[in-house]
Structure formats: structure tokens, C-alpha cells
Design a protein around this motif. Structure first.
Motif, PDB file in Angstrom:
ATOM      1  N   ARG A 108      -7.368   4.316   6.297  1.00 50.57           N
ATOM      2  CA  ARG A 108      -8.263   3.353   6.129  1.00 50.57           C
ATOM      3  C   ARG A 108      -8.132   2.940   4.847  1.00 50.57           C
ATOM      4  O   ARG A 108      -8.489   3.567   3.939  1.00 50.57           O
ATOM      5  CB  ARG A 108      -9.617   3.236   6.715  1.00 50.57           C
ATOM      6  CG  ARG A 108      -9.802   3.938   8.175  1.00 50.57           C
ATOM      7  CD  ARG A 108     -10.597   2.594   8.801  1.00 50.57           C
ATOM      8  NE  ARG A 108      -9.948   2.181   9.987  1.00 50.57           N
ATOM      9  CZ  ARG A 108     -10.235   1.202  11.017  1.00 50.57           C
ATOM     10  NH1 ARG A 108     -11.150   0.107  10.370  1.00 50.57           N
ATOM     11  NH2 ARG A 108      -9.693   1.085  11.969  1.00 50.57           N
ATOM     12  N   VAL A 109      -7.878   1.747   4.547  1.00 51.28           N
ATOM     13  CA  VAL A 109      -7.768   1.130   3.075  1.00 51.28           C
ATOM     14  C   VAL A 109      -8.811   0.002   3.117  1.00 51.28           C
ATOM     15  O   VAL A 109      -8.681  -0.910   3.943  1.00 51.28           O
ATOM     16  CB  VAL A 109      -6.546   0.682   2.425  1.00 51.28           C
ATOM     17  CG1 VAL A 109      -6.419   0.172   1.265  1.00 51.28           C
ATOM     18  CG2 VAL A 109      -5.371   1.758   2.711  1.00 51.28           C
ATOM     19  N   ASP A 147       0.325  -6.662   6.546  1.00 57.28           N
ATOM     20  CA  ASP A 147       0.007  -5.306   6.349  1.00 57.28           C
ATOM     21  C   ASP A 147      -0.166  -5.065   4.833  1.00 57.28           C
ATOM     22  O   ASP A 147      -0.297  -3.954   4.112  1.00 57.28           O
ATOM     23  CB  ASP A 147       1.439  -4.306   6.692  1.00 57.28           C
ATOM     24  CG  ASP A 147       1.219  -4.025   8.017  1.00 57.28           C
ATOM     25  OD1 ASP A 147       2.262  -3.556   8.515  1.00 57.28           O
ATOM     26  OD2 ASP A 147       0.157  -4.118   8.758  1.00 57.28           O
ATOM     27  N   LEU A 156       0.949  -1.191   0.072  1.00 56.09           N
ATOM     28  CA  LEU A 156       0.122  -0.239   0.053  1.00 56.09           C
ATOM     29  C   LEU A 156       0.955   1.375   0.197  1.00 56.09           C
ATOM     30  O   LEU A 156       2.178   1.138   0.255  1.00 56.09           O
ATOM     31  CB  LEU A 156      -0.876  -0.082   1.201  1.00 56.09           C
ATOM     32  CG  LEU A 156      -1.988  -0.950   1.279  1.00 56.09           C
ATOM     33  CD1 LEU A 156      -2.553  -1.433   2.570  1.00 56.09           C
ATOM     34  CD2 LEU A 156      -2.937  -0.643   0.254  1.00 56.09           C
ATOM     35  N   ARG A 194      -2.424   6.214   9.727  1.00 55.22           N
ATOM     36  CA  ARG A 194      -3.004   5.409   9.246  1.00 55.22           C
ATOM     37  C   ARG A 194      -4.370   5.698   8.522  1.00 55.22           C
ATOM     38  O   ARG A 194      -5.067   6.068   9.035  1.00 55.22           O
ATOM     39  CB  ARG A 194      -3.159   4.250  10.120  1.00 55.22           C
ATOM     40  CG  ARG A 194      -1.765   3.614  10.603  1.00 55.22           C
ATOM     41  CD  ARG A 194      -2.070   2.213  11.290  1.00 55.22           C
ATOM     42  NE  ARG A 194      -0.792   1.628  11.155  1.00 55.22           N
ATOM     43  CZ  ARG A 194      -0.298   0.495  11.650  1.00 55.22           C
ATOM     44  NH1 ARG A 194      -1.492  -0.228  12.189  1.00 55.22           N
ATOM     45  NH2 ARG A 194       0.595  -0.032  11.690  1.00 55.22           N
ATOM     46  N   GLU A 254       1.660   3.653   1.696  1.00 53.55           N
ATOM     47  CA  GLU A 254       2.470   4.136   2.856  1.00 53.55           C
ATOM     48  C   GLU A 254       3.685   3.263   3.234  1.00 53.55           C
ATOM     49  O   GLU A 254       4.809   3.867   3.514  1.00 53.55           O
ATOM     50  CB  GLU A 254       1.833   3.990   4.219  1.00 53.55           C
ATOM     51  CG  GLU A 254       0.236   4.629   4.231  1.00 53.55           C
ATOM     52  CD  GLU A 254      -0.458   4.104   5.511  1.00 53.55           C
ATOM     53  OE1 GLU A 254      -1.249   4.524   5.619  1.00 53.55           O
ATOM     54  OE2 GLU A 254       0.121   2.882   5.960  1.00 53.55           O
ATOM     55  N   GLN A 255       3.356   1.971   2.827  1.00 53.45           N
ATOM     56  CA  GLN A 255       4.540   1.002   3.121  1.00 53.45           C
ATOM     57  C   GLN A 255       5.558   1.339   1.997  1.00 53.45           C
ATOM     58  O   GLN A 255       6.871   0.830   2.364  1.00 53.45           O
ATOM     59  CB  GLN A 255       4.203  -0.440   3.068  1.00 53.45           C
ATOM     60  CG  GLN A 255       3.499  -0.720   4.145  1.00 53.45           C
ATOM     61  CD  GLN A 255       2.181  -1.513   3.897  1.00 53.45           C
ATOM     62  OE1 GLN A 255       1.926  -1.903   2.799  1.00 53.45           O
ATOM     63  NE2 GLN A 255       1.768  -2.036   4.961  1.00 53.45           N
TER      64      GLN A 255
END
Lengths: 267, 160
Positions: free
Chosen positions: A64-65, A76, A36, A62, A38-39
Motif C-alpha cells: 500500500r502506498v 498506477d 512507484l 502490492r 515496484e513499477q
């Protein structure tokens, strides 16, 4: 397609998780892991993640996905479970094609009543088990005023409960108690089965096929998300023409379709 | 004579139910919490380090209705089923979150219609109190004004 398959095979062989953003619109295969947004930053090239000053390294902001059909959560990351194209619009999902329907809560489906036992009807929806439909789940139904449903009737309803652990339950009423078009589908007409992807294509807001079909002659269609379509027109011949068009339009190009419609409009 | 110092009550006595009725909520809650904190030897607990709760921020949703804006499943064209056509407008506009104010305006009765209704109200209420023979008079004259004009039938003396 060969190139896409080659790229996908490479990524699997390298077993490196790709970022979901870069894969949008491309073919994904089951077993791939997607990162995702952010990662990506944290696992970026080299020590780029470490160089960024973070006040709280543990707590990230965070967002929400939501992962849709064809994707599952694994730690994750997102794990792909169906092969198809990855799409994104508020949520990530895989645009795949299949014929077998799996009951999903909230879906509107066409079912066939197979049995009447006590207070519930058993309705075949094309899933692994028949769904149960209580006789009180119709508009204006009370214990004394039973709905007029016979074995073999077609029902248009939605799922109340649908998960892999329990028998699916459907109702012909919405949360306010109104029918909203659900219930027993009328007499005559023809029910036939198509793939699930075609249903979604036909129900898209900008579908040309439906608009053109609507101009031919007076007709009525009901689409069930379980791949079933019921059509009715004034004569049997018109009904059969309609059924053939809808079944065939999945594999036709736009030009072929326009030819057929123009031929029909002439006759 | 007033006591110079209050008699000291024991802790156990203060913890008894009848002594706590007079306390306000806050003190009651504080006392309850203190009770819970006291772990006696008989109370079993796990001697493990506190596990960090894994807060998952990925939600799984199996329905296609959120992925694509799909239209309502029932359709009718060229007036084959008028109820379904009405439903189509209703459900598809609900999806697009349009305001459905037009419908409510149509349902209201216009002022002219109200006035016409009230004109004939006199007749309709009058009908209720008229005797059976007079009710026929009302029915005859329904097209125009409703007035019980006909004279009553009197006894006619036979002429010799």
C-alpha cells in the motif's frame, strides 16, 4: 533554482516518468508523473523485467502506498499537482507553499463566527464556503444548555466533514466528547494571517523560533492550520511585537532572527 | 404398521416454508444458494465478459498531519494560561505515545491522609445524630478532638 527548473523542463519535454525514489528532495512541477518503486523493475532498461522469472506475472506483491497533499493517483502512477519539493516519510507528498486554505478533514483551524441561524453557527475559515458548526458540538452542551457563542467570536475547532462536494462542517469536540482545548478562544488578543507553509514550519517539533519566543515574556498563541494565528500577551505592545516577529520570521535568516531576539531581550 | 419406504415428497413441497423450519442452517443456506443460481428466462443479465476489478493500491490523503509530526496548535508560555500549558503536555505526549502513569499516582490519596480522615469520621457522623443544641459543641472543638463534652443545661433552682 535555474538548474532545477532546467532539469524539470527536460523531463517534461521528454515525457518520461521518473521514479519517485530518485526525485526525493528535488523540485517537481505539476503534470509530472512519478513511478512507484515496484513499477521501476518492470519498466526497467530493455528486457530486464522479462528476464526475471515470475510465477504469477499478473499478481505482484502490492504494498500500500499513500500519496499525500500535492499528489494524485493516475492509473498506477502518481501525478504531481503542486509545485514544490517531493518528500517521503511513510507517504509521498509535495512540500509546497500557498496562502489560500482548502478545508481538510481533521485539521484544527481558527474560525470567525459570522452568523447564527437556528441550531447552527456559520464560521468563516478562509475557505470557499463558511463552515457550519452545530451548537451541540461543544463540550457539555445540551439542548437546554447552549454554549455562549456570539457573532464575531473566535472558535478553535476541527473539521468533521471537508470535501469538495459538500459544505465543510466543524466541531469543537473530539470523538470521545471532550473539548481538548477546542471551543471559543478568550477575550482580547490579536488575529492575523500568514502563509500555510509558515504554520507548518512553526508547528514542527524542533522549531527554534517558538522556543525563543517562549522565553521572551508570558504569552499565549493559537495556531490554525488555515493560516491564522491568534496571539495574546499582557500588554498591547508585547502582543504587537509578537505578531510582527511571527509574520516576519518567514523571510528572515537565522542570524537576522537571533539579532532581533537579542535586541528584544535587552530592552 | 411402519411403512417400508418413505413416501416421496415432491421438490416444490420440500421448498415450501413450513417444510424448511426443521432444517438446520447449513442446509437452508445451500438451498438458498441453489435457488439463486437458477436463472430463469425472466431474469435479466448483462451478456458481457467479466471485468477485472482494478485494485488500486494507492491511497490519497490530503491532510498534512500524517506527513509531519506537528505539535498541538494551542501554546502558552511562562504560565500565561495554566490550562493550556497542561493541555500542551497532554497532547504532545499523546503524539509521542508516552505513558501517562505519573498523573494517576498523584490522584491517589496517601495512606496517612486516609487515616487522618477516618479519625475525624466519628465526629462528623456523630454530628449528624446530635440535636441542634449539641451541634454547637462539635463546631467549637473542631481544631482538636471532637467530643461532645459540655454538660447538658439543667434547670437551676433559684436561691432564695
Amino acid at each position: 533554482m535555474a538548474e532545477a527548473a532546467a532539469i524539470a523542463a527536460e523531463s517534461l519535454a521528454g515525457s518520461k516518468a521518473r521514479a519517485a525514489r530518485t526525485v526525493l528532495g528535488q523540485v517537481v512541477l505539476p503534470g509530472e508523473e512519478l513511478l512507484l518503486p515496484e513499477q521501476e523493475d518492470a519498466e526497467g532498461p530493455g528486457g530486464a523485467g522479462e528476464r526475471l522469472l515470475r510465477l504469477n506475472p499478473g499478481a505482484r506483491s502490492r504494498v500500500r502506498v499513500v500519496c499525500g497533499p500535492g499528489l494524485r493517483r493516475s492509473g498506477d502512477r502518481l501525478l504531481v499537482t503542486k509545485c514544490g519539493r517531493l518528500r517521503h516519510k511513510e507517504l509521498y507528498w509535495v512540500d509546497s507553499q500557498q496562502k489560500r486554505y482548502v478545508p481538510v478533514k481533521g485539521d484544527h483551524v481558527i474560525g470567525i463566527v459570522t452568523a447564527k441561524s437556528g441550531d447552527i453557527f456559520k464560521v468563516d475559515v478562509g475557505g470557499s464556503e463558511p463552515a457550519s458548526l452545530s451548537y451541540l458540538a461543544f463540550e457539555g452542551a445540551t439542548k437546554r444548555n447552549r454554549p455562549n457563542v456570539q457573532v464575531g467570536d473566535l472558535i478553535y475547532g476541527q473539521f468533521l466533514v471537508a470535501n469538495k462536494d459538500m459544505e465543510p462542517e466543524m466541531v469543537c469536540i473530539d470523538s470521545c466528547g471532550r473539548a481538548n482545548g477546542m471551543g471559543v478562544i478568550g477575550q482580547d488578543g490579536l488575529l492575523f494571517k500568514v502563509t500555510l507553509g509558515l504554520i507548518r514550519k512553526l508547528l514542527a517539533p524542533d522549531c527554534e523560533i517558538i522556543q525563543e519566543v517562549g522565553k521572551l515574556y508570558p504569552l499565549e498563541i493559537v495556531f490554525g492550520m488555515n493560516g491564522r494565528i491568534w496571539v495574546k500577551a499582557k500588554t498591547i505592545q508585547q502582543t504587537l511585537i509578537l505578531a510582527n516577529i511571527l509574520e516576519a520570521c518567514e523571510h528572515m535568516t537565522t542570524d537576522q532572527r537571533k539579532q532581533i531576539f537579542s535586541r528584544l531581550a535587552e530592552s | 404398521m411402519a411403512a417400508e419406504h418413505k413416501t416421496k415428497l415432491s421438490k416444490n413441497l420440500l421448498r415450501m416454508k413450513f417444510m424448511q423450519r426443521g432444517l438446520d442452517l447449513e442446509t437452508k443456506q445451500q438451498l438458498e444458494e441453489e435457488e439463486k443460481k437458477i436463472i430463469s428466462e425472466e431474469h435479466w443479465y448483462l451478456d458481457l465478459p467479466e471485468l477485472k476489478e482494478k485494485e488500486s493500491f494507492i491511497i490519497e490523503e490530503q491532510s498534512f498531519s500524517f506527513c509531519e509530526d506537528l505539535l498541538y496548535g494551542r501554546m502558552s508560555f511562562r504560565g500565561f494560561n495554566p490550562e493550556v500549558e497542561k493541555l500542551m503536555l497532554q497532547m504532545n505526549s499523546k503524539n509521542k505515545a508516552k505513558e501517562v502513569e505519573d498523573e494517576t499516582v498523584e490522584l491517589d490519596v496517601s495512606d496517612e491522609e486516609m487515616a487522618k480522615r477516618y479519625e475525624t469520621l466519628v465526629g462528623t457522623i456523630g454530628k449528624k445524630f446530635a440535636k441542634k443544641r449539641d451541634r454547637a459543641n462539635y463546631e467549637e472543638a473542631e481544631n482538636g478532638n471532637i467530643k461532645p463534652n459540655k454538660a447538658k443545661k439543667m434547670f437551676l433552682k433559684p436561691q432564695d
